[in-house]
Design a protein around this motif. Structure first.
Motif, short mmCIF file in Angstrom:
data_model
loop_
_atom_site.label_atom_id
_atom_site.label_comp_id
_atom_site.label_asym_id
_atom_site.label_seq_id
_atom_site.Cartn_x
_atom_site.Cartn_y
_atom_site.Cartn_z
N SER A 96 0.87 -1.15 -0.05
CA SER A 96 -0.16 -0.12 -0.04
C SER A 96 0.83 1.17 -0.11
O SER A 96 2.05 1.14 0.15
CB SER A 96 -0.84 0.06 1.26
OG SER A 96 -1.92 0.97 1.21
N ALA A 97 0.60 2.25 -0.29
CA ALA A 97 1.10 3.65 -0.52
C ALA A 97 0.27 4.71 0.40
O ALA A 97 -0.96 4.67 0.57
CB ALA A 97 1.28 4.12 -1.85
N GLU A 98 0.93 5.49 1.07
CA GLU A 98 0.49 6.62 1.80
C GLU A 98 -0.08 7.57 0.81
O GLU A 98 -1.22 8.40 1.21
CB GLU A 98 1.43 7.43 2.68
CG GLU A 98 1.07 8.66 3.29
CD GLU A 98 2.36 9.03 4.11
OE1 GLU A 98 2.47 8.97 5.12
OE2 GLU A 98 3.20 9.86 3.42
N CYS A 99 0.54 7.95 -0.01
CA CYS A 99 0.38 8.82 -1.33
C CYS A 99 -0.49 8.05 -2.39
O CYS A 99 0.23 7.36 -3.21
CB CYS A 99 1.87 9.73 -1.70
SG CYS A 99 1.22 10.85 -2.95
N GLN A 100 -1.44 8.52 -2.73
CA GLN A 100 -2.20 7.77 -3.70
C GLN A 100 -1.85 8.05 -5.30
O GLN A 100 -2.00 7.24 -6.14
CB GLN A 100 -3.84 8.47 -3.69
CG GLN A 100 -4.67 7.87 -2.64
CD GLN A 100 -5.97 7.53 -2.70
OE1 GLN A 100 -6.66 7.74 -4.05
NE2 GLN A 100 -6.75 7.11 -1.89
N THR A 132 -1.34 3.47 6.71
CA THR A 132 -0.35 2.34 6.20
C THR A 132 0.72 1.92 7.12
O THR A 132 1.16 0.50 7.29
CB THR A 132 0.70 2.92 5.13
OG1 THR A 132 1.06 4.14 5.38
CG2 THR A 132 -0.20 2.98 3.76
N ILE A 133 1.37 2.85 8.17
CA ILE A 133 2.35 2.17 9.01
C ILE A 133 1.77 1.27 10.21
O ILE A 133 2.26 0.32 10.31
CB ILE A 133 2.88 3.62 10.06
CG1 ILE A 133 3.72 4.39 9.02
CG2 ILE A 133 3.83 3.09 11.01
CD1 ILE A 133 4.80 3.64 8.20
N ILE A 143 4.43 -4.23 2.94
CA ILE A 143 5.30 -3.13 2.63
C ILE A 143 4.52 -1.63 2.38
O ILE A 143 3.40 -2.11 1.82
CB ILE A 143 6.44 -3.44 1.27
CG1 ILE A 143 6.92 -4.72 1.46
CG2 ILE A 143 6.90 -2.06 0.89
CD1 ILE A 143 7.88 -5.01 0.10
N ALA A 144 4.95 -0.82 2.88
CA ALA A 144 4.12 0.81 2.59
C ALA A 144 5.22 1.51 2.04
O ALA A 144 6.42 1.62 2.21
CB ALA A 144 3.74 1.16 3.99
N ILE A 145 4.49 2.33 1.28
CA ILE A 145 5.15 3.38 0.61
C ILE A 145 4.96 4.77 1.19
O ILE A 145 3.62 5.18 1.21
CB ILE A 145 5.16 3.64 -0.88
CG1 ILE A 145 5.40 2.13 -1.62
CG2 ILE A 145 5.95 4.54 -1.46
CD1 ILE A 145 4.76 2.17 -3.13
N VAL A 146 5.55 5.37 2.05
CA VAL A 146 5.38 6.65 2.74
C VAL A 146 6.46 7.75 2.67
O VAL A 146 7.50 7.56 1.93
CB VAL A 146 5.26 6.07 4.32
CG1 VAL A 146 4.48 5.21 4.50
CG2 VAL A 146 6.77 5.80 4.71
N THR A 147 6.12 8.91 3.14
CA THR A 147 6.86 10.04 2.99
C THR A 147 7.29 10.59 4.16
O THR A 147 8.03 11.71 4.06
CB THR A 147 5.89 11.21 2.19
OG1 THR A 147 4.88 11.47 2.82
CG2 THR A 147 5.84 10.81 0.92
N SER A 148 7.04 9.83 5.26
CA SER A 148 7.49 10.20 6.57
C SER A 148 8.12 9.11 7.06
O SER A 148 7.50 8.01 7.43
CB SER A 148 6.69 10.96 7.35
OG SER A 148 6.03 11.96 6.99
#
Length: 296
Positions: A96-100, A132-133, A143-148
Protein backbone atom coordinates in the motif's frame (compact mmCIF):
# COMPACT_ATOMS: atom_id res chain seq x y z
CA UNK A 1 37.76 -22.72 -26.43
CA UNK A 2 34.02 -22.61 -26.97
CA UNK A 3 31.62 -24.68 -24.90
CA UNK A 4 30.28 -26.41 -28.01
CA UNK A 5 33.65 -28.14 -28.52
CA UNK A 6 33.62 -29.56 -24.99
CA UNK A 7 30.09 -30.82 -25.63
CA UNK A 8 31.28 -32.40 -28.89
CA UNK A 9 34.21 -34.22 -27.21
CA UNK A 10 32.05 -35.43 -24.33
CA UNK A 11 29.27 -36.72 -26.58
CA UNK A 12 31.52 -38.54 -29.07
CA UNK A 13 33.46 -40.16 -26.21
CA UNK A 14 30.27 -41.37 -24.53
CA UNK A 15 28.50 -42.46 -27.72
CA UNK A 16 31.55 -44.24 -29.15
CA UNK A 17 31.56 -42.55 -32.55
CA UNK A 18 30.68 -39.37 -34.34
CA UNK A 19 27.80 -41.12 -36.13
CA UNK A 20 26.21 -42.07 -32.81
CA UNK A 21 26.60 -38.50 -31.50
CA UNK A 22 24.42 -36.90 -34.17
CA UNK A 23 21.11 -37.64 -32.43
CA UNK A 24 22.19 -36.13 -29.09
CA UNK A 25 23.71 -33.03 -30.65
CA UNK A 26 20.97 -32.49 -33.27
CA UNK A 27 23.55 -32.00 -36.03
CA UNK A 28 24.49 -33.99 -39.11
CA UNK A 29 27.57 -36.21 -39.16
CA UNK A 30 29.11 -33.88 -41.72
CA UNK A 31 28.62 -30.86 -39.47
CA UNK A 32 30.12 -32.66 -36.47
CA UNK A 33 33.10 -33.84 -38.51
CA UNK A 34 33.70 -30.26 -39.61
CA UNK A 35 33.57 -29.04 -35.98
CA UNK A 36 36.00 -31.72 -34.82
CA UNK A 37 38.43 -31.04 -37.67
CA UNK A 38 38.29 -27.31 -36.94
CA UNK A 39 38.95 -27.97 -33.23
CA UNK A 40 41.93 -30.23 -33.82
CA UNK A 41 43.45 -27.70 -36.22
CA UNK A 42 43.16 -25.01 -33.57
CA UNK A 43 44.59 -27.22 -30.84
CA UNK A 44 47.38 -28.68 -32.93
CA UNK A 45 46.77 -32.28 -31.81
CA UNK A 46 44.36 -35.16 -32.34
CA UNK A 47 41.51 -35.55 -29.85
CA UNK A 48 40.40 -39.01 -31.05
CA UNK A 49 42.04 -42.02 -32.62
CA UNK A 50 39.62 -43.08 -35.34
CA UNK A 51 38.98 -46.59 -36.61
CA UNK A 52 36.14 -47.90 -38.72
CA UNK A 53 34.01 -49.05 -35.77
CA UNK A 54 35.62 -47.37 -32.78
CA UNK A 55 36.70 -43.91 -31.65
CA UNK A 56 39.13 -43.65 -28.73
CA UNK A 57 40.36 -40.55 -26.92
CA UNK A 58 44.00 -39.65 -27.23
CA UNK A 59 45.88 -38.76 -24.04
CA UNK A 60 45.27 -35.09 -24.78
CA UNK A 61 41.66 -35.88 -25.60
CA UNK A 62 41.24 -37.67 -22.24
CA UNK A 63 42.30 -34.52 -20.42
CA UNK A 64 39.81 -32.47 -22.41
CA UNK A 65 37.08 -35.03 -21.64
CA UNK A 66 37.82 -34.73 -17.90
CA UNK A 67 37.69 -30.96 -18.19
CA UNK A 68 34.41 -31.16 -20.13
CA UNK A 69 32.85 -33.23 -17.34
CA UNK A 70 33.97 -30.71 -14.72
CA UNK A 71 32.60 -27.83 -16.77
CA UNK A 72 29.19 -29.35 -17.34
CA UNK A 73 28.92 -30.54 -13.75
CA UNK A 74 29.67 -26.99 -12.60
CA UNK A 75 27.08 -25.60 -15.00
CA UNK A 76 24.44 -28.08 -13.79
CA UNK A 77 25.27 -27.27 -10.18
CA UNK A 78 25.04 -23.55 -10.89
CA UNK A 79 21.61 -23.81 -12.50
CA UNK A 80 20.45 -26.04 -9.67
CA UNK A 81 21.53 -23.36 -7.19
CA UNK A 82 19.74 -20.70 -9.23
CA UNK A 83 16.58 -22.82 -9.18
CA UNK A 84 16.75 -23.10 -5.39
CA UNK A 85 17.29 -19.35 -5.11
CA UNK A 86 14.28 -18.64 -7.31
CA UNK A 87 12.16 -21.06 -5.31
CA UNK A 88 13.19 -19.15 -2.20
CA UNK A 89 11.74 -16.00 -3.78
CA UNK A 90 8.22 -17.39 -3.79
CA UNK A 91 5.81 -15.42 -1.68
CA UNK A 92 2.96 -12.94 -1.49
CA UNK A 93 3.35 -9.22 -0.83
CA UNK A 94 0.55 -6.93 0.26
CA UNK A 95 1.47 -3.39 -0.77
CA UNK A 96 0.00 0.00 0.00
CA UNK A 97 1.01 3.64 -0.33
CA UNK A 98 0.42 6.66 1.84
CA UNK A 99 0.29 8.90 -1.25
CA UNK A 100 -2.34 7.92 -3.80
CA UNK A 101 -0.25 9.39 -6.62
CA UNK A 102 1.72 6.15 -6.52
CA UNK A 103 -1.27 4.15 -7.67
CA UNK A 104 -0.78 5.59 -11.17
CA UNK A 105 2.68 4.06 -11.54
CA UNK A 106 2.49 0.91 -9.43
CA UNK A 107 0.55 -1.22 -11.98
CA UNK A 108 3.32 -0.93 -14.60
CA UNK A 109 5.90 -1.82 -11.97
CA UNK A 110 3.89 -4.87 -10.89
CA UNK A 111 3.67 -5.93 -14.54
CA UNK A 112 7.49 -5.86 -14.79
CA UNK A 113 7.77 -7.80 -11.53
CA UNK A 114 5.40 -10.42 -12.93
CA UNK A 115 7.83 -11.04 -15.79
CA UNK A 116 11.02 -11.05 -13.71
CA UNK A 117 9.60 -12.75 -10.61
CA UNK A 118 6.49 -14.75 -11.51
CA UNK A 119 6.77 -16.53 -8.14
CA UNK A 120 5.99 -13.29 -6.26
CA UNK A 121 2.30 -12.45 -5.94
CA UNK A 122 1.75 -8.71 -5.34
CA UNK A 123 -1.59 -7.47 -4.02
CA UNK A 124 -2.16 -3.70 -3.91
CA UNK A 125 -4.33 -2.40 -1.05
CA UNK A 126 -6.05 0.81 -2.09
CA UNK A 127 -8.01 1.63 1.06
CA UNK A 128 -7.02 3.40 4.28
CA UNK A 129 -3.81 4.87 2.88
CA UNK A 130 -3.43 7.09 5.97
CA UNK A 131 -3.04 4.01 8.17
CA UNK A 132 -0.19 2.36 6.27
CA UNK A 133 2.30 2.31 9.16
CA UNK A 134 -0.13 0.74 11.60
CA UNK A 135 -1.06 -1.77 8.90
CA UNK A 136 2.58 -2.80 8.49
CA UNK A 137 2.95 -3.20 12.25
CA UNK A 138 -0.18 -5.34 12.42
CA UNK A 139 0.97 -7.25 9.28
CA UNK A 140 -2.21 -6.41 7.38
CA UNK A 141 0.18 -5.21 4.68
CA UNK A 142 3.82 -6.20 4.12
CA UNK A 143 5.30 -3.08 2.53
CA UNK A 144 4.19 0.54 2.70
CA UNK A 145 5.32 3.49 0.58
CA UNK A 146 5.40 6.57 2.82
CA UNK A 147 6.79 10.09 2.87
CA UNK A 148 7.61 10.27 6.60
CA UNK A 149 10.13 7.93 8.17
CA UNK A 150 8.41 6.08 11.03
CA UNK A 151 10.05 6.01 14.47
CA UNK A 152 9.12 2.45 15.41
CA UNK A 153 12.10 0.17 16.16
CA UNK A 154 10.16 -2.74 14.68
CA UNK A 155 10.31 -1.19 11.22
CA UNK A 156 13.03 -0.64 8.67
CA UNK A 157 12.78 2.30 6.26
CA UNK A 158 14.52 2.18 2.89
CA UNK A 159 14.91 5.55 1.18
CA UNK A 160 14.04 5.13 -2.50
CA UNK A 161 13.83 8.60 -4.04
CA UNK A 162 12.94 12.27 -3.62
CA UNK A 163 10.50 14.40 -5.58
CA UNK A 164 8.93 17.85 -5.52
CA UNK A 165 5.25 18.74 -5.37
CA UNK A 166 3.96 21.59 -7.53
CA UNK A 167 0.65 23.42 -7.59
CA UNK A 168 -1.10 22.82 -10.90
CA UNK A 169 -3.17 25.86 -11.85
CA UNK A 170 -4.85 27.47 -14.84
CA UNK A 171 -2.70 30.13 -16.49
CA UNK A 172 -5.42 32.74 -15.83
CA UNK A 173 -5.51 31.93 -12.11
CA UNK A 174 -4.27 35.01 -10.16
CA UNK A 175 -1.72 32.75 -8.43
CA UNK A 176 0.09 32.37 -11.76
CA UNK A 177 1.52 35.86 -11.39
CA UNK A 178 3.52 34.78 -8.33
CA UNK A 179 7.05 33.38 -8.41
CA UNK A 180 6.06 30.76 -5.84
CA UNK A 181 3.14 30.08 -3.51
CA UNK A 182 3.15 30.71 0.20
CA UNK A 183 0.81 28.89 2.57
CA UNK A 184 -1.46 31.96 2.86
CA UNK A 185 -2.09 31.86 -0.90
CA UNK A 186 -4.06 28.64 -0.42
CA UNK A 187 -6.49 30.21 2.04
CA UNK A 188 -9.04 31.23 -0.62
CA UNK A 189 -8.26 28.36 -2.97
CA UNK A 190 -10.45 25.45 -4.06
CA UNK A 191 -8.05 22.58 -3.38
CA UNK A 192 -8.63 19.37 -5.34
CA UNK A 193 -7.31 16.22 -3.64
CA UNK A 194 -7.53 12.48 -4.31
CA UNK A 195 -9.21 11.54 -1.05
CA UNK A 196 -9.74 12.39 2.60
CA UNK A 197 -8.48 12.56 5.34
CA UNK A 198 -6.44 15.70 4.88
CA UNK A 199 -3.60 14.33 7.01
CA UNK A 200 -2.84 11.93 4.16
CA UNK A 201 -2.44 14.80 1.65
CA UNK A 202 1.19 15.85 1.37
CA UNK A 203 0.64 19.55 0.65
CA UNK A 204 -1.61 19.82 3.68
CA UNK A 205 0.43 17.67 6.05
CA UNK A 206 3.86 19.14 5.18
CA UNK A 207 3.01 22.71 4.16
CA UNK A 208 -0.46 24.01 5.04
CA UNK A 209 -1.02 22.37 8.42
CA UNK A 210 2.32 23.54 9.92
CA UNK A 211 1.31 27.07 8.84
CA UNK A 212 -2.24 26.66 10.25
CA UNK A 213 -3.87 27.16 6.85
CA UNK A 214 -6.96 25.33 5.60
CA UNK A 215 -8.27 26.15 2.10
CA UNK A 216 -11.75 27.63 1.95
CA UNK A 217 -12.96 24.70 -0.15
CA UNK A 218 -11.60 21.17 -0.52
CA UNK A 219 -12.98 18.51 -2.87
CA UNK A 220 -11.92 14.87 -3.04
CA UNK A 221 -11.86 13.57 -6.61
CA UNK A 222 -10.33 10.10 -7.08
CA UNK A 223 -9.91 10.46 -10.84
CA UNK A 224 -6.96 12.55 -12.03
CA UNK A 225 -8.51 13.07 -15.48
CA UNK A 226 -11.52 14.82 -13.89
CA UNK A 227 -9.28 16.90 -11.64
CA UNK A 228 -7.25 18.08 -14.63
CA UNK A 229 -10.44 18.95 -16.53
CA UNK A 230 -11.61 21.07 -13.60
CA UNK A 231 -8.29 22.91 -13.44
CA UNK A 232 -8.45 23.47 -17.20
CA UNK A 233 -11.81 25.16 -16.54
CA UNK A 234 -10.11 27.23 -13.79
CA UNK A 235 -12.27 25.60 -11.12
CA UNK A 236 -9.55 24.67 -8.66
CA UNK A 237 -5.95 23.78 -7.90
CA UNK A 238 -4.28 20.42 -7.41
CA UNK A 239 -0.85 19.67 -5.95
CA UNK A 240 1.22 16.83 -7.39
CA UNK A 241 4.72 15.82 -8.48
CA UNK A 242 5.32 16.18 -12.21
CA UNK A 243 6.05 12.48 -12.67
CA UNK A 244 2.53 11.64 -11.50
CA UNK A 245 1.05 13.58 -14.42
CA UNK A 246 3.48 12.29 -17.05
CA UNK A 247 1.00 9.67 -18.39
CA UNK A 248 -1.65 12.34 -19.04
CA UNK A 249 -1.96 14.72 -21.96
CA UNK A 250 -1.78 18.11 -20.27
CA UNK A 251 -3.46 21.20 -21.66
CA UNK A 252 -1.25 24.16 -22.52
CA UNK A 253 -3.57 26.15 -20.25
CA UNK A 254 -2.10 24.41 -17.20
CA UNK A 255 0.89 25.78 -15.31
CA UNK A 256 3.16 24.33 -12.61
CA UNK A 257 3.86 26.66 -9.71
CA UNK A 258 6.51 26.03 -7.03
CA UNK A 259 5.19 25.66 -3.48
CA UNK A 260 7.29 27.61 -1.00
CA UNK A 261 10.43 29.54 -1.83
CA UNK A 262 12.60 26.41 -1.80
CA UNK A 263 9.97 24.05 -3.14
CA UNK A 264 7.91 21.41 -1.37
CA UNK A 265 10.14 18.34 -1.53
CA UNK A 266 9.47 14.87 -0.20
CA UNK A 267 11.51 11.78 0.54
CA UNK A 268 9.85 8.45 -0.18
CA UNK A 269 10.53 5.34 1.86
CA UNK A 270 9.62 1.69 1.62
CA UNK A 271 8.71 0.51 5.10
CA UNK A 272 8.80 -3.15 6.13
CA UNK A 273 9.00 -5.01 9.44
CA UNK A 274 12.63 -5.74 10.28
CA UNK A 275 11.89 -9.41 10.87
CA UNK A 276 10.74 -9.77 7.23
CA UNK A 277 13.36 -7.56 5.55
CA UNK A 278 15.72 -10.39 4.56
CA UNK A 279 13.09 -12.76 3.19
CA UNK A 280 14.07 -13.46 -0.40
CA UNK A 281 10.84 -12.27 -2.04
CA UNK A 282 10.78 -9.08 0.06
CA UNK A 283 14.43 -8.38 -0.78
CA UNK A 284 13.82 -8.92 -4.51
CA UNK A 285 10.80 -6.60 -4.47
CA UNK A 286 12.69 -3.80 -2.69
CA UNK A 287 15.74 -4.11 -4.97
CA UNK A 288 13.55 -3.97 -8.09
CA UNK A 289 11.54 -1.02 -6.73
CA UNK A 290 14.69 0.96 -5.98
CA UNK A 291 15.96 0.34 -9.50
CA UNK A 292 12.64 1.10 -11.20
CA UNK A 293 12.02 4.39 -9.40
CA UNK A 294 15.66 5.54 -9.44
CA UNK A 295 15.07 8.14 -12.13
CA UNK A 296 11.67 9.43 -11.04
Amino acid sequence: MELKYFRLIKTIAEEGSIANATERLFLTQSALSHQLRELEERLGFKVFHRTRNKWELTQEGSELYKLANKLFNSIDEGFSNIKHIKEGSKGAIKLSAECQSFFHSIPSFIQKMGILYPEIDIDVTLGATHQTISQVLSEDIDIAIVTSKPASEELESIKVFEDEIFAVIHKENPLNSLDYLEASHFLHTHLLINSFPLDGVSVYEHFLKPNKITPIKISAIPFTEITLSMIEANMGVMCAPKWQLAPFKLSKELMFKRIGKNGLKRTHYLVVKKEHRNKKHIHDFISSFEEDFLEV
